[in-house]
Design a protein around this motif. Structure first.
Motif, short mmCIF file in Angstrom:
data_model
loop_
_atom_site.label_atom_id
_atom_site.label_comp_id
_atom_site.label_asym_id
_atom_site.label_seq_id
_atom_site.Cartn_x
_atom_site.Cartn_y
_atom_site.Cartn_z
N ALA A 1 -4.68 3.12 -13.67
CA ALA A 1 -4.33 4.54 -13.58
C ALA A 1 -2.88 4.69 -13.15
O ALA A 1 -2.35 3.89 -12.37
N ARG A 2 -2.26 5.73 -13.68
CA ARG A 2 -0.94 6.12 -13.17
C ARG A 2 -1.19 7.18 -12.11
O ARG A 2 -1.75 8.24 -12.40
N PHE A 3 -0.80 6.90 -10.88
CA PHE A 3 -1.06 7.81 -9.77
C PHE A 3 -0.01 8.91 -9.66
O PHE A 3 -0.20 9.89 -8.96
N GLY A 4 1.10 8.73 -10.35
CA GLY A 4 2.17 9.73 -10.28
C GLY A 4 3.51 9.04 -10.14
O GLY A 4 3.62 7.99 -9.50
N GLY A 5 4.54 9.62 -10.77
CA GLY A 5 5.86 9.01 -10.70
C GLY A 5 5.83 7.60 -11.25
O GLY A 5 5.35 7.34 -12.35
N GLU A 6 6.33 6.65 -10.42
CA GLU A 6 6.37 5.25 -10.84
C GLU A 6 5.30 4.41 -10.14
O GLU A 6 5.41 3.18 -10.06
N GLU A 7 4.23 5.05 -9.68
CA GLU A 7 3.18 4.36 -8.93
C GLU A 7 1.92 4.21 -9.78
O GLU A 7 1.45 5.16 -10.40
N PHE A 8 1.36 3.00 -9.79
CA PHE A 8 0.18 2.69 -10.58
C PHE A 8 -0.88 2.04 -9.70
O PHE A 8 -0.54 1.40 -8.69
N CYS A 9 -2.14 2.19 -10.09
CA CYS A 9 -3.23 1.56 -9.37
C CYS A 9 -4.11 0.80 -10.36
O CYS A 9 -4.41 1.30 -11.45
N VAL A 10 -4.51 -0.42 -9.97
CA VAL A 10 -5.31 -1.29 -10.84
C VAL A 10 -6.60 -1.67 -10.14
O VAL A 10 -6.58 -2.13 -8.99
N PHE A 11 -7.72 -1.46 -10.82
CA PHE A 11 -9.04 -1.84 -10.29
C PHE A 11 -9.57 -2.98 -11.13
O PHE A 11 -9.73 -2.86 -12.34
N MET A 12 -9.85 -4.12 -10.47
CA MET A 12 -10.38 -5.30 -11.17
C MET A 12 -11.84 -5.51 -10.78
O MET A 12 -12.16 -5.84 -9.65
N HIS A 13 -12.70 -5.30 -11.75
CA HIS A 13 -14.16 -5.35 -11.53
C HIS A 13 -14.64 -6.80 -11.43
O HIS A 13 -14.32 -7.63 -12.27
N GLN A 14 -15.41 -7.07 -10.38
CA GLN A 14 -16.02 -8.40 -10.19
C GLN A 14 -15.03 -9.53 -10.46
O GLN A 14 -15.25 -10.40 -11.31
N THR A 15 -13.93 -9.49 -9.74
CA THR A 15 -12.86 -10.47 -9.90
C THR A 15 -12.65 -11.21 -8.58
O THR A 15 -12.42 -10.57 -7.54
N ALA A 16 -12.70 -12.53 -8.61
CA ALA A 16 -12.50 -13.32 -7.40
C ALA A 16 -11.10 -13.11 -6.84
O ALA A 16 -10.15 -12.87 -7.61
N PRO A 17 -10.93 -13.17 -5.51
CA PRO A 17 -9.64 -12.87 -4.89
C PRO A 17 -8.45 -13.63 -5.47
O PRO A 17 -7.43 -13.03 -5.82
N LYS A 18 -8.58 -14.96 -5.59
CA LYS A 18 -7.44 -15.74 -6.08
C LYS A 18 -7.13 -15.42 -7.54
O LYS A 18 -5.96 -15.43 -7.95
N LEU A 19 -8.17 -15.14 -8.34
CA LEU A 19 -7.94 -14.78 -9.74
C LEU A 19 -7.24 -13.41 -9.82
O LEU A 19 -6.35 -13.22 -10.65
N ALA A 20 -7.64 -12.48 -8.94
CA ALA A 20 -6.99 -11.18 -8.91
C ALA A 20 -5.50 -11.34 -8.59
O ALA A 20 -4.64 -10.70 -9.22
N PHE A 21 -5.19 -12.19 -7.61
CA PHE A 21 -3.79 -12.44 -7.27
C PHE A 21 -3.04 -13.04 -8.46
O PHE A 21 -1.92 -12.63 -8.77
N LYS A 22 -3.65 -13.99 -9.13
CA LYS A 22 -3.01 -14.64 -10.27
C LYS A 22 -2.68 -13.62 -11.36
O LYS A 22 -1.61 -13.66 -11.97
N LYS A 23 -3.60 -12.69 -11.59
CA LYS A 23 -3.40 -11.71 -12.66
C LYS A 23 -2.25 -10.76 -12.33
O LYS A 23 -1.40 -10.49 -13.19
N VAL A 24 -2.21 -10.24 -11.11
CA VAL A 24 -1.13 -9.29 -10.80
C VAL A 24 0.21 -10.02 -10.67
O VAL A 24 1.26 -9.45 -10.98
N GLU A 25 0.18 -11.27 -10.24
CA GLU A 25 1.42 -12.05 -10.17
C GLU A 25 1.95 -12.33 -11.58
O GLU A 25 3.17 -12.30 -11.81
N THR A 26 1.03 -12.57 -12.53
CA THR A 26 1.44 -12.76 -13.92
C THR A 26 2.11 -11.50 -14.45
O THR A 26 3.14 -11.55 -15.13
N PHE A 27 1.53 -10.35 -14.14
CA PHE A 27 2.16 -9.09 -14.55
C PHE A 27 3.54 -8.94 -13.93
O PHE A 27 4.50 -8.55 -14.62
N ARG A 28 3.64 -9.20 -12.62
CA ARG A 28 4.94 -9.03 -11.94
C ARG A 28 6.01 -9.86 -12.61
O ARG A 28 7.13 -9.38 -12.87
N ARG A 29 5.70 -11.11 -12.92
CA ARG A 29 6.68 -12.00 -13.55
C ARG A 29 7.00 -11.56 -14.97
O ARG A 29 8.16 -11.65 -15.42
#
Length: 424
Positions: free
Chosen positions: A329-357
């Motif tokens: 979701a776009r929360f407004g302006g340049e802010e976004f929120c991501v919900f990852m369903h049934q995702t293990a913690p380390k996998l969630a970190f890997k996914k958002v880190e991949t996006f950041r890079r």
């Protein structure tokens, strides 16, 4: 690739109108002024490239619908247009397996042709269940539906109807008769309405004219509409189209209400409406990331707001690309929120880190400018509170990412946080 429409019409005025309507529908008109010309054009084309044909009933070299026969023999769905309004012509047209016929009567009939062209393409993705014990009724309905490119499912029991709806989300319409093999149709309709509201699934009931009381019973049980037998070809197709279009209009309005107009992502209101109960039911199996674009105001000030929009659109595209199964979701302006369903913690970190890079390495083109942008992200994987509190917790980690130098992910996973601290 755009589909083509063969237009066979000898009147220049009618041809110009038809060509404009075909183009308006996003299709490619292929004009021909006679049957002979149409035969030449079509036989030198690829048949699979054509969606349908629009054919005048009366042509100089085909005065009694022979051009219709040519198109049908070429397995080309055919819409007939005619200036003749007599019953004999109508009967002669409808004895053939045409999609529909349209009199050259007024502007509204041409508007109907325009909508029909759009429908023929759109209907390929729409399923219709014909739930009916009377085989003669089914044999009459199914060919008409198939001519309009609907995917049809024939059943004679309520249980089969329930199963097909569970397995095929493309189904938007159920046509049902009076009695099913295992259940009365009023009970079937009432049961369907428990799970499928009228704006999600249309139900049309069919009953005999000599038992008109049934139509009221069907409507009171939850049907959207009814047909009395015997019905004419045109009435059947118009009622089908109107009910399908009503559902599509509701879907379009719902989408507008739930999505951000610029990026096409969900908006903040829909994000909370959809996910609050899900997080409360099983908080430990999900992850939430809040992200913000770094120095976004400088992008607007330096390159202009159109460039800022291009950056937001590209960010949304990369989020979908890197997190295809997430709810974003776009929360407004340049802010976004991501919900990852049934995702293990380390996998969630890997996914958002991949996006950041991925975003960090992206050159975003806006006019003649090539823009670089980075993001700061807060990730929470221990969702012990309600959704609003979890988002606030992720937002606090986002703030920490900002104050610690930006362009980084800070999360609530101790071993990841410790490893990042030693490498910073």
């Amino acid at each position: 690739m755009q589909k083509k429409v063969l237009v066979i019409e000898d009147s220049r005025t009618a041809m110009n109108i038809a060509v404009k309507l075909v183009e308006k529908a996003g299709l490619v008109p292929v004009p021909a002024q006679s049957l002979t010309e149409a035969q030449h054009v079509f036989t030198h084309s690829v048949p699979e490239e054509f969606l349908c044909a629009i054919v005048d009933y009366n042509l100089p070299d085909a005065t009694h619908g022979q051009a219709i026969d040519f198109c049908l023999e070429s397995v080309l769905p055919t819409i007939v247009i005619t200036g003749r309004m007599d019953n004999k012509t109508r009967s002669d047209v409808l004895r053939r397996e045409v999609v529909d016929y349209i009199p050259k009567e007024n502007a509204q009939t041409y508007d109907y042709l325009s909508r029909l062209l759009v429908r023929l393409e759109r209907n390929k993705n729409i399923g219709v269940i014909v739930a009916e014990q009377d085989r003669s009724t089914t044999r009459a309905m199914v060919p008409l539906l198939k001519r309009h490119n609907f995917t049809t499912y024939e059943v004679n029991s309520a249980e089969e109807t329930y199963r097909l709806l569970r397995e095929n989300p493309n189904i938007k319409l159920v046509i049902t008769g009076h009695e099913m093999e295992d259940q009365h149709s009023t009970r079937l309709i009432a049961n369907l309405r428990v799970e499928y509201p009228k704006e999600r699934l249309a139900i049309i009931s069919v009953c005999d004219k000599n038992n008109e009381l049934n139509s009221a019973r069907f409507i009171k049980s939850g049907a959207n509409d009814f047909l009395l037998k015997p019905y004419c070809h045109e009435e059947f197709l118009c009622r089908i189209t109107q009910n399908i279009e009503l559902i599509e209009n509701v879907e379009a309005l719902t989408s507008l209400a739930n999505t951000d107009f610029l990026t096409g992502l969900f908006n903040r209101r829909y994000f909370f409406d959809r996910l609050s109960s899900l997080v409360s039911a099983s908080p430990a199996s999900h992850a939430i990331a809040m992200l913000d674009l770094d120095h976004f105001k400088q992008i607007n000030d330096t390159y202009g707001h159109d460039a800022g929009d291009d950056v937001l659109i590209t960010t949304a595209r990369l989020l979908r690309q890197c997190l295809p199964e997430a709810i974003i979701a776009r929360f407004g302006g340049e802010e976004f929120c991501v919900f990852m369903h049934q995702t293990a913690p380390k996998l969630a970190f890997k996914k958002v880190e991949t996006f950041r890079r991925t975003l960090e390495q992206q050159f975003i083109q806006s006019g003649e400018s090539s823009i670089k942008v980075t993001s700061s992200i807060g990730l929470i994987t221990d969702l012990k509170a309600d959704l609003s509190e979890c988002v606030s917790a992720a937002d606090e980690l986002l703030y920490a990412a900002k104050t610690n130098g930006r362009n980084r992910v800070i999360c609530d996973i101790p071993e990841v946080t410790a490893r990042l601290a030693t490498t910073t």
